[in-house]
Design a protein around this motif. Structure first.
Motif, PDB file in Angstrom:
ATOM      1  N   PHE A   1      15.656 -19.975  37.005  1.00  0.00           N
ATOM      2  CA  PHE A   1      16.523 -20.777  36.136  1.00  0.00           C
ATOM      3  C   PHE A   1      15.895 -20.999  34.559  1.00  0.00           C
ATOM      4  O   PHE A   1      16.414 -20.697  33.775  1.00  0.00           O
ATOM      5  N   TRP A   2      14.741 -21.677  34.725  1.00  0.00           N
ATOM      6  CA  TRP A   2      14.113 -22.004  33.544  1.00  0.00           C
ATOM      7  C   TRP A   2      13.537 -20.824  32.786  1.00  0.00           C
ATOM      8  O   TRP A   2      13.282 -21.043  31.518  1.00  0.00           O
TER       9      TRP A   2
ATOM     10  N   PHE B   1       7.299 -19.144  25.048  1.00  0.00           N
ATOM     11  CA  PHE B   1       6.190 -18.575  25.731  1.00  0.00           C
ATOM     12  C   PHE B   1       6.097 -19.355  27.213  1.00  0.00           C
ATOM     13  O   PHE B   1       5.634 -18.818  28.029  1.00  0.00           O
ATOM     14  N   LEU B   2       6.703 -20.562  27.255  1.00  0.00           N
ATOM     15  CA  LEU B   2       6.780 -21.377  28.600  1.00  0.00           C
ATOM     16  C   LEU B   2       7.527 -20.650  29.498  1.00  0.00           C
ATOM     17  O   LEU B   2       7.382 -20.649  30.678  1.00  0.00           O
ATOM     18  N   SER B   3       8.359 -19.866  28.971  1.00  0.00           N
ATOM     19  CA  SER B   3       9.307 -18.948  29.856  1.00  0.00           C
ATOM     20  C   SER B   3       8.418 -17.828  30.397  1.00  0.00           C
ATOM     21  O   SER B   3       8.398 -17.591  31.822  1.00  0.00           O
TER      22      SER B   3
ATOM     23  N   ILE C   1       7.975 -17.119  34.459  1.00  0.00           N
ATOM     24  CA  ILE C   1       8.135 -16.014  35.186  1.00  0.00           C
ATOM     25  C   ILE C   1       6.824 -15.535  36.186  1.00  0.00           C
ATOM     26  O   ILE C   1       7.108 -15.175  37.066  1.00  0.00           O
ATOM     27  N   ALA C   2       5.766 -16.131  35.741  1.00  0.00           N
ATOM     28  CA  ALA C   2       4.522 -15.789  36.643  1.00  0.00           C
ATOM     29  C   ALA C   2       4.791 -16.903  37.892  1.00  0.00           C
ATOM     30  O   ALA C   2       4.573 -16.534  38.957  1.00  0.00           O
ATOM     31  N   ALA C   3       5.192 -18.184  37.696  1.00  0.00           N
ATOM     32  CA  ALA C   3       5.682 -18.832  38.757  1.00  0.00           C
ATOM     33  C   ALA C   3       6.440 -18.302  39.738  1.00  0.00           C
ATOM     34  O   ALA C   3       6.463 -18.394  40.932  1.00  0.00           O
TER      35      ALA C   3
ATOM     36  N   SER D   1      -0.550 -13.100  39.619  1.00  0.00           N
ATOM     37  CA  SER D   1       0.370 -13.837  39.136  1.00  0.00           C
ATOM     38  C   SER D   1      -0.131 -15.280  39.348  1.00  0.00           C
ATOM     39  O   SER D   1       0.008 -16.311  38.466  1.00  0.00           O
ATOM     40  N   SER D   2      -0.771 -15.426  40.639  1.00  0.00           N
ATOM     41  CA  SER D   2      -1.258 -16.970  40.828  1.00  0.00           C
ATOM     42  C   SER D   2      -2.433 -17.094  40.046  1.00  0.00           C
ATOM     43  O   SER D   2      -2.748 -18.550  39.663  1.00  0.00           O
TER      44      SER D   2
END
Length: 391
Positions: A16-17, A34-36, A40-42, A70-71
């Motif tokens: 969502f975010w 950039f927070l997106s 995406i990684a999370a 990703s982690s």
């Protein structure tokens, strides 16, 4: 069914975010965009968790190296986001490569281990870390897995400490740029870091317990789902509203921009008179999005010099200077129309929102908006009684 819903909750939150922060062009900013990437990684991390705990082993096996990457990217990306709020105008590999080096190095080392390890042993190890293997390839892979855990913990400590240092060094800059009391505050960005601290502690705790602990442990899954979903939603919500903390991107060692103004006493008094005219006659404070660049542009000066004059002559930062006019105007409106609700008063007086108005009143008077309004109301009644008795 319940297990599936719980496992998918952080997946939905991060997705969502990711979409909101990336597609809402009306509120676009480089840090917000950039927070997106962090989200995406999370998203990849929690989608991988879903595959693992839902018994979708073949899918998880295929993406396990990507999950590991990703982690390890989550915390560096979060730190880069904080840097974009404080000292970096844009993201670039040249500037930020050192923050991403460890995740990609660990990923490459892990991928080499996956490739050289026996496929059956690798699959068995993924879903039961307690099994003992004697092959050199599996011993190598287990060593890299431990390296990744250590790297993760080091990242967490480094990012949390570094983020707090950025807030401490550059938090005061916002109040010299924005007129909105909420935008000038460091509360949101501090909460952003505390949210990540809580998430990090939870991640380390759960990693210590191990994945096997949660395979059939519904209580643990419920706790993890609630913690991560709520923290990630809070990070997205706060990040969606967080403005750049240091809009001029000044570093502590940077020199103040050269002023092109005559620094004589007469010239300073002239500019001060012009500033007061902008607020008393033109009422620029009614613009809720007003910032110091608007004032500098109107006066043909620069923001550094205007900020210096306001600090020197009024012993205030730009935000508190503007909001003193808004509070005076608010008091007049409350005299004229005491029935107006807070939201309408905030819009009429240039605060932009009730939260900003409440914060400005608290900063100026030390009272909540209700306490201040009550005191003002009592003073009005007292004044009316005195006037009536005099007549």
């Amino acid at each position: 069914m319940l297990k599936t819903i719980l496992l998918l909750t952080p997946v939905y939150v991060t997705l969502f975010w990711s979409v909101v922060l990336l597609t809402d062009k009306s509120n676009y900013s480089i840090p917000r965009s950039f927070l997106s990437k962090f989200m995406i990684a999370a998203f990849v991390v929690y989608l991988s968790h879903f595959f693992f705990y839902s018994g979708l082993e073949n899918i998880y096996i295929a993406i396990d190296p990507i999950y590991q990457l990703s982690s390890l990217l989550v915390y560096p990306l979060y730190h880069i986001y904080f840097r974009l709020l404080t000292i970096d105008q844009t993201f670039s590999i040249r500037k930020h490569w050192h923050l991403l080096l460890a995740p990609f190095m660990c990923f490459i080392l892990y991928l080499i281990g996956v490739i050289v390890a026996d496929n059956n042993e690798y699959k068995m190890w993924l879903f039961n870390r307690n099994l003992n293997f004697t092959s050199s390839a599996m011993l190598y892979l287990k060593t890299i897995d431990q390296l990744i855990r250590v790297c993760f913990i080091i990242q967490v400590v480094y990012v949390v400490v570094s983020n707090f240092r950025l807030i401490t060094k550059y938090g005061h800059k916002a109040s010299h740029f924005y007129s909105n009391a909420t935008d000038s505050s460091t509360i949101r960005i501090t909460l952003l870091n505390y949210s990540m601290i809580f998430t990090a502690i939870s991640s380390i705790t759960l990693a210590t317990l191990g994945r096997d602990f949660f395979k059939n442990e519904y209580t643990g899954i419920i706790i993890a789902a609630v913690i991560f979903s709520s923290m990630l939603f809070l990070i997205g919500w706060l990040g969606d509203r967080q403005k750049v903390l240091n809009p001029a991107f000044e570093s502590e060692n940077s020199h103040e921009e050269e002023t092109q103004n005559d620094n004589s006493s007469d010239n300073q008094h002239l500019l001060i008179d012009k500033i007061e005219t902008l607020f008393t006659e033109q009422q620029l404070f009614l613009n809720s999005k007003l910032n110091i660049l608007d004032i500098a542009s109107a006066l043909g000066s620069n923001r550094t010099y205007i900020s210096y004059l306001i600090n020197k002559n009024f012993n205030q930062n730009f935000c508190s200077y503007v909001n003193q006019y808004r509070i005076q105007y608010l008091e007049e409106k409350m005299h004229e129309q005491p029935e107006l609700p807070n939201q309408q008063l905030a819009e009429l007086c240039g605060f932009g929102s009730t939260d900003s108005m409440k914060r400005a009143v608290l900063n100026k008077t030390g009272m909540s908006i209700q306490e201040w309004k009550s005191k003002l109301h009592n003073s009005i009644i007292k004044k009316q009684l005195i006037d009536d008795s005099n007549h």
